[in-house]
Scaffold this motif. Structure first.
Motif, mmCIF file in Angstrom:
data_model
loop_
_atom_site.group_PDB
_atom_site.id
_atom_site.type_symbol
_atom_site.label_atom_id
_atom_site.label_comp_id
_atom_site.label_asym_id
_atom_site.label_seq_id
_atom_site.Cartn_x
_atom_site.Cartn_y
_atom_site.Cartn_z
ATOM 1 N N SER A 145 -37.992 39.637 42.375
ATOM 2 C CA SER A 145 -38.847 41.209 42.611
ATOM 3 C C SER A 145 -37.092 41.842 42.310
ATOM 4 O O SER A 145 -37.434 42.833 41.362
ATOM 5 N N MET B 117 -39.115 34.235 44.365
ATOM 6 C CA MET B 117 -40.067 35.844 43.817
ATOM 7 C C MET B 117 -39.550 37.045 44.687
ATOM 8 O O MET B 117 -38.895 37.602 43.586
ATOM 9 N N ALA B 118 -38.517 36.759 45.689
ATOM 10 C CA ALA B 118 -37.987 37.565 46.592
ATOM 11 C C ALA B 118 -36.522 38.464 45.514
ATOM 12 O O ALA B 118 -36.902 39.434 44.952
ATOM 13 N N VAL C 76 -43.573 45.859 32.861
ATOM 14 C CA VAL C 76 -44.330 44.681 32.837
ATOM 15 C C VAL C 76 -45.177 44.397 31.604
ATOM 16 O O VAL C 76 -45.489 43.875 30.934
ATOM 17 N N ILE D 258 -50.111 41.374 31.184
ATOM 18 C CA ILE D 258 -49.380 41.662 32.421
ATOM 19 C C ILE D 258 -49.394 40.216 33.145
ATOM 20 O O ILE D 258 -48.091 40.017 33.507
ATOM 21 N N SER D 259 -50.045 39.334 33.020
ATOM 22 C CA SER D 259 -50.125 38.434 33.866
ATOM 23 C C SER D 259 -48.783 37.404 33.415
ATOM 24 O O SER D 259 -48.165 36.368 33.684
ATOM 25 N N PHE E 58 -36.022 42.249 38.644
ATOM 26 C CA PHE E 58 -37.634 42.700 37.595
ATOM 27 C C PHE E 58 -36.928 44.897 37.863
ATOM 28 O O PHE E 58 -36.872 45.218 36.584
ATOM 29 N N GLY F 192 -42.391 29.725 35.703
ATOM 30 C CA GLY F 192 -43.637 29.123 35.357
ATOM 31 C C GLY F 192 -44.293 28.838 36.660
ATOM 32 O O GLY F 192 -45.732 28.727 36.183
ATOM 33 N N THR F 193 -43.812 28.142 36.881
ATOM 34 C CA THR F 193 -44.590 27.153 37.820
ATOM 35 C C THR F 193 -44.417 27.980 39.088
ATOM 36 O O THR F 193 -44.096 28.441 40.174
ATOM 37 N N LYS F 194 -45.504 27.523 40.246
ATOM 38 C CA LYS F 194 -45.783 28.015 42.049
ATOM 39 C C LYS F 194 -44.377 27.275 42.653
ATOM 40 O O LYS F 194 -44.416 28.675 43.129
ATOM 41 N N HIS G 53 -40.599 35.585 36.278
ATOM 42 C CA HIS G 53 -40.433 35.007 38.014
ATOM 43 C C HIS G 53 -40.732 33.819 38.023
ATOM 44 O O HIS G 53 -41.273 33.014 38.779
ATOM 45 N N ILE H 289 -45.131 38.493 33.751
ATOM 46 C CA ILE H 289 -45.167 38.334 35.622
ATOM 47 C C ILE H 289 -44.508 36.177 35.596
ATOM 48 O O ILE H 289 -43.111 36.568 36.360
ATOM 49 N N ARG H 290 -44.975 35.686 34.658
ATOM 50 C CA ARG H 290 -44.857 34.571 34.517
ATOM 51 C C ARG H 290 -43.310 34.129 33.938
ATOM 52 O O ARG H 290 -42.144 33.876 34.714
ATOM 53 N N ILE I 253 -42.019 30.163 41.802
ATOM 54 C CA ILE I 253 -42.050 31.145 41.771
ATOM 55 C C ILE I 253 -42.098 31.858 43.317
ATOM 56 O O ILE I 253 -41.850 32.442 43.986
#
Lengths: 601, 601
Positions: free
Chosen positions: A585, A581-582, A595, A562-563, A588, A572-574, A570, A566-567, A577
């Protein structure tokens, strides 16, 4: 650093002990692990490593204690012994000489002429390898690594360990010169691959082997030694006490790639038929010379058990639990005299210096139960060990100090702190300590806990404890379990100490885990065989080796999967993300909000 | 304190699970261990203990988690379930009511009407025991032990744990009232023998069981539960994720003498076919009520995984490794919304309070590798758990906090210190932590090290890790190994914390060891069966059970024997030894100087 592969192009597959390679069918590239060498400044200086080739093309280099047995290019034969790697280095120094040596007597193997079972040694058992004469320092010179280090010399042995530890040779020399590290390497044990014991280096593990009066044979002990080093033992102590004690040791020494330690007192006691009060300095000294000529690299000497300390053990719950300690206490009381080891310590130093035998000053009064930890008897002896350490250093004898035993967690730190203070930072070498008395059959674990902690705080070497402790003699499986448990404790301590490079191993394995590279996970594991076996027990099929889940959680609940999703979804980096993100989303949701794949109902 | 023996005079032998007695032929006296009860202030308050009768006439009382299964006077039948020990206590409080309860649906067992494999539950598997209606707080009243403790009431449950822990009932009440301890006891799980989790009490151990989509059956899970409690598990978490999830739980609850924990999110996810984004607060809430009605004593709730924290995991080596954490992260990202668990936390508190379900606030962002330990994501979530803990307390819901995970030794203390500070000393409940990543197949040991340390520093309960961690589903042997390893860690911590009475167990075992009372040593061992088996492997003969040595050292080198002989020869106390040492020395010499018998050559 140049790493030379021990494989030839034509021989990527082999089935020698410990070496395993497998071929990744898809890429045709060899993955798995095998022996390789890091080359030093001279052609005969090659440091063995365990090279793990990963499926992602990277490779990880790990410390290797397994000796030539895992090199498919070296033909080993226990009847011939290992090649004498260090012989030329020792000869080149020109400070030793060969001599006739002490004749081997039947008593050395515990056989009396008066014995009803016959007066001759079992000649079949005598080691058949190349004839050799013992060697010692010319004119009684101290031929120790400590003496060289103090003179500013970097020996090939020091360069070897520097490469093994990934530090500069000068650091190795300095630590040895300061007495903070030892490099046990008897001039009569040229077969070893040098290693170092000191708090600035990787934490080391010792495995005990040895037959007893009750059971086990020479072959078993040699097998246990190679088995222990295969799994990571850095040194091996041969604690044999029964018959064939000399011959067993010869076989072990000639075949051992790691330093061998002993407790000469055990053999000396055999020579006086087990009567402690009949021990004499002469018999003990003769035994030390006998063992030094064979090549024993370090010796436990219980010279800190002084007459005056014996009464301090009277109110203990478990008295004296060290074999050597109890023998010396019995001798002191029988004669009402000071210990002959303490009294003759300087002469003993002269002998050890001439062979470069390292002292392991024994803690004969160590606590044998939680109730007795950190008591007066224990610390009185430790203060004497501090005194003896200074004497040893005057004679240029490398020295480490043994420690307990049974100690509850909250009393562990005091042990290493006091030892370091009293013994001028000489390497501490502890047995565990066991953190509780209530779990016979699991004392590898009760003591693994204490071992990890005390190593974190500065202990340089850990003496393993097997599941059979307190109950019986360890077999091959027990030796493996003990070594693996202690490798865990040692590595956990290396991590906690922030040892350079230690975490790379954890990182490589965790990367493999997160990326579902199961084969890499197994090959990087401390015990690849068992990791693979446990995995296959529930999911034996070959496709499971590349599956993005395991049997623990199944495909739906695999958090790593799942993790990863997500990467992937969304970024790879902070920053990625947060930024996207929005928006992501929405994508997705549009993509079906999966997922992970639901399993068939 | 009165201890009543569960044996009748006519029945000193029995073969029920876990209870073993043997008869010492010589004295005709029953030795070994068996079930007994400590009686409280009312006839229905009897606290089980494990009574070990020693060959020297003494006895030792140990904590017992094994439930009625080890009492030969209780006939247990897994199809009927355990007697509802607490039922009268709950009824007598008069603050709960029975009600019809939520109807059980096929989806509760993961079975869809649309399923190709058939739309009906497997009725054979349905628990056949006595019919029962669920119970809850009347008019939504908080019927929690926390509410009672705050009102100054000492419940029978509190008295029960006070007797178990050897403390006063008032201490129990105070610790619960202050939120420093929890007593998980759902009003719908009257079968449990109450236990307490808090840093002033004995460190507890949780064992996870649970089938998965890949393997294992209801029977296996019930068996694992009884097996885990036999070896000392204080609570059991049922982490089933596959089919029959509701029914498996019913069987486990009705037969469990220890509190049962769950992660309701797993079942909720099954109800939406594994599609995280389809989870809703309503489905989750319905699942919590379903499980609360069955009697789940504590629930892991990952309400601390907030939308804003997910990006903090982006640069991690192993992302999110908690199943619940990854599911909630996926949900948050899919909807780009704050977690529905966080948003509806107060309503959840109201539900839990009505059944006395204890919160175990999950650490969904715990580190899954050494590299990720103590990072921003982890501590951000911990701060939120602190906030949620305060909310829960407003609703009188008992609360504990879950902790990591994978943490190197030098970073462990920060975890417990921060948790205690942020969460107002609420009990910490950690998984390990694992102190290195490199030893798959040995993670009971890598984590046992961290568990012992973090428990010493104040963690109240340890979630076990089995050798199969990261590799596969644990079998019965793995469950035992995991539990025993964690009992060692817990007891080592009890010793280090100086828990009153903890050392008596070690002392009794060490006394038995020093006096060669082998049978007592086995019976006092954490795992008597394995200790005996290991001893007998090398010395199986019956006389060896009273021999003054073992196969490790043989008769000549047994330090304990020598130590005993010294005491016998030289007087028992320090003063006696000092006074008479010189004189005794002469006698000793005159008597032949034998400290032990030499073995036949």
């Amino acid at each position: 650093m140049t790493i030379k592969d021990a494989r030839t192009p034509a021989s990527t597959q082999n089935d020698s002990v410990g070496a395993e390679t497998s071929t990744d069918g898809e890429a045709g590239k060899s993955i798995g692990w095998h022996k390789a060498y890091v080359e030093g400044t001279r052609p005969d200086l090659r440091v063995p490593v365990r090279q793990v080739h990963l499926t992602n093309g990277q490779s990880v280099t790990l410390y290797d204690t397994s000796g030539p047995y895992t090199d498919p290019h070296v033909e080993t034969d226990v009847r011939r012994g290992l090649p004498p790697l260090r012989e030329n280095w020792i000869i080149a120094r020109g400070d030793t000489e060969e001599y006739a040596g002490r004749p081997v007597r039947p008593e050395d193997d515990g056989i009396k002429h008066t014995s009803p079972r016959g007066g001759l040694r079992n000649l079949d058992a005598v080691f058949p390898g190349r004839p050799r004469q013992p060697r010692r320092g010319r004119d009684g010179a101290a031929v120790t690594q400590l003496a060289y280090a103090r003179r500013g010399e970097i020996t090939p042995e020091m360069e070897f360990v520097a490469l093994r530890e990934n530090v500069s040779p000068e650091v190795v020399r300095e630590e040895i010169a300061a007495g903070r590290a030892v490099l046990p390497a008897n001039v009569n044990h040229p077969e070893i691959e040098p290693m170092i014991i000191g708090k600035r280096f990787l934490v080391k593990v010792n495995a005990n082997i040895g037959n007893s009066a009750v059971t086990s044979s020479i072959e078993e002990e040699v097998e246990k030694m190679t088995w222990a080093t295969r799994w990571g033992a850095d040194t091996v102590m041969d604690l044999s006490t029964g018959r064939n004690i000399h011959t067993t040791r010869e076989w072990v020494l000639r075949n051992s790639p790691v330093p061998i330690g002993t407790v000469p007192l055990y053999q000396a006691l055999e020579k006086v038929d087990g009567k402690a009060e009949e021990l004499t300095w002469e018999i003990y000294k003769d035994t030390v010379i006998e063992q030094a000529e064979q090549g024993v690299d370090y010796m436990t000497v219980h010279a800190g058990v002084r007459l005056a300390y014996v009464p301090l053990t009277a109110n203990r719950k478990t008295g004296i639990v060290s074999r050597g300690g109890s023998i010396m206490a019995a001798w002191c009381l029988a004669h009402h005299k000071e210990s002959f080891l303490y009294e003759n310590f300087e002469e003993l130093c002269e002998i050890l210096a001439a062979y470069d035998v390292t002292y392991s000053l024994g803690d004969g009064l160590r606590p044998g139960s939680i109730a007795d930890a950190n008591d007066e008897a224990q610390f009185a002896e430790l203060r004497t060990l501090g005194e003896l350490n200074r004497i040893a250093k005057r004679f240029h004898v490398q020295t480490m100090i043994e420690g307990p035993g049974h100690v509850p967690m909250h009393k562990i730190k005091e042990n290493i702190d006091l030892q370091q203070e009293i013994c001028d930072e000489a390497p501490f070498y502890t047995l565990g300590p066991l953190t509780t008395d209530v779990a016979p059959a699991y004392d590898h674990i009760t003591s693994g806990i204490g071992a990890a902690m005390i190593a974190w705080w500065g202990t340089a070497m850990l003496c393993y404890v097997t599941p059979k402790e307190h109950l019986g003699l360890p077999n091959r499986d027990d030796v493996k379990t003990g070594v693996i448990t202690y490798k865990i404790a040692a590595h956990a301590a290396d991590l906690a100490k922030g040892h350079p490079g230690a975490q790379e191993w954890d990182d490589a394995l965790s990367d493999a885990r997160f990326e579902f590279r199961w084969e890499d996970q197994f090959n990087l594991a401390l015990d690849p065989d068992t990791a693979r076996e446990f995995h296959d027990e529930t999911l034996p099929a070959e496709p499971a080796k590349t599956a993005h889940f395991c049997s623990m959680c199944g495909p739906k609940f695999c958090s790593m999967k799942i993790s990863q999703d997500i990467r992937r979804e969304h970024g790879g980096t902070k920053a990625e993300i947060e930024q996207g993100m929005a928006e992501k989303s929405k994508e997705f949701a549009a993509a079906g909000n999966r997922v992970y794949l639901p399993i068939a109902d």
